[in-house]
Design an enzyme around this catalytic site. Structure first.
Site: not given
Ligand SMILES: C[S@@+](CC[C@H](N)C(=O)[O-])C[C@H]1O[C@@H](n2cnc3c(N)ncnc32)[C@H](O)[C@@H]1O
Length: 346
Positions: A83
């Site tokens: 985000c």
């Molecule tokens: C906002 S957090 C999500 C938190 C989760 N929904 C929770 O409730 O705990 C976004 C996550 O997406 C992962 N992320 C970002 N880009 C990504 C990608 N291209 N592939 C896989 N994971 C990704 C980040 O490492 C991060 O842990």
């Protein structure tokens, strides 16, 4: 479907969204995550809370994985794409930002063809210049055959002791989705959960954070003692009778919210309002909340098996969807898809 309402969590993080959906009676069967500690926490929690149940892990960049194999295997695609591009505190670069996970989310919905999807993001995506981006994503998802609706929800309205607001986007193949009714707050069955019900300045949970709380040289006064900048650092004091300020992924050091164990905040605010001189040095009795306490505020279980150093645990917690908010969304999705609420889970 191999199980009752199976779902995959994209951008799974430590799994706040997944735990809430599971509490609502949905079944986590897949998770995609690129950050090592967060994935290790997610997997450890899955093993602890769903022993013996299978989990398909998509490790590394989601862009490198096809999720076509999930077609017919998952009822719901859920996920909170990164985000940073949209948060009000960020640079709001939006389209073209390398951290923009929205196209990946749309791609997986196209590949997996679930009954429904749930996309979570920051409220900033629904306002200002970013709103066009949200509208475009909604249109893309609708073109895949989903009725799409979105709302901003306040976590506190669902029993989470935090000021956090989230954008939730829901897509379903048939019928109109009924959003969850708020359960907590003025005029509702239960009042908001107050910080003092979860956090005790005298009883830290986990190892204490050594970053001291100090008085600001030039305090910026606001009407409420709990707002403004009377203290150094980005971490705000927590009103024991109110909600915890939104927990950020950037917590750690002096960006971590703190507890006013010495009862200094209202008295010092009154002192300044009366024209008193700013103080210097440490705030007596103040201490910052630990990652474990931040996790409690987000609704994670006390025995959650966190992996990684303190800074990583703060980030995993701050990144998460509050478990109670996710559970409310899960119950509403369940009611929509199978026409029955989940039995209460302790
Ligand atoms: C906002 S957090 C999500 C938190 C989760 N929904 C929770 O409730 O705990 C976004 C996550 O997406 C992962 N992320 C970002 N880009 C990504 C990608 N291209 N592939 C896989 N994971 C990704 C980040 O490492 C991060 O842990």
């Amino acid at each position: 479907m191999p199980s009752d309402l199976p779902f995959v969590d994209l951008f799974a993080g430590a799994g706040g969204l997944s735990l809430g959906l599971a509490r609502a009676g949905l079944t986590p069967v897949g998770a995609a995550e690129m950050q090592g500690d967060a994935l290790a926490t997610y997997v450890a929690a899955h093993e602890a809370y769903f022993p013996g149940s299978a989990l398909q892990v998509f490790e590394g960049d989601l862009a490198q994985h096809s999720l076509c194999s999930l077609r017919g295997q998952v009822a719901i695609v859920a996920g909170g794409p990164p985000c940073q591009p949209y948060s009000v505190g960020g640079l709001r670069r939006g389209i073209g930002d390398a951290r923009d996970g929205l196209p990946l989310f749309v791609r997986v919905v196209r590949e997996a063809r679930p009954e429904a999807f749930l996309l979570e993001n920051v409220p900033g995506l629904a306002s200002g210049a970013q709103r066009a981006r949200l509208d475009a994503v909604v249109a893309e998802l609708a073109a895949l055959g989903y009725g799409v609706d979105w709302r901003l929800l306040r976590a506190a309205d669902f029993g989470v002791c935090q000021r956090r607001q989230r954008l939730l986007v829901v897509g379903t193949r048939r019928g109109s989705f009924a959003w969850p009714e708020p359960t907590h707050g003025p005029g509702r069955p239960v009042p908001y959960v107050r910080a003092r019900e979860l956090l005790d300045p005298a009883r830290p949970l986990g190892e204490t954070n050594p970053a001291l709380v100090t008085y600001a040289r030039s305090p910026d006064l606001r009407p409420s003692p709990w707002d403004g900048h009377l203290w150094n650092g980005g971490g705000r004091p927590i009103d024991p009778d109110g909600l915890v300020p939104t927990l950020l992924a950037s917590m750690g050091g002096n960006k971590t919210p703190w507890l006013d164990g010495g009862g200094v905040v209202p008295a010092y605010h009154a002192h300044l309002l009366a024209g008193g001189e700013p103080r210097a040095g440490h705030v007596p009795g103040a201490r910052r909340i630990t990652p474990e306490e931040a996790a409690l505020v987000q609704g994670f279980p006390v025995d959650m098996p966190w992996v990684g150093p303190r800074s990583s645990r703060y980030r995993q917690v701050g990144n998460a969807v509050p478990v109670g908010l996710a559970e409310a969304m899960g119950r509403a999705l369940r009611a929509h898809l199978v026409g029955e609420p989940a039995a209460d889970v302790a």
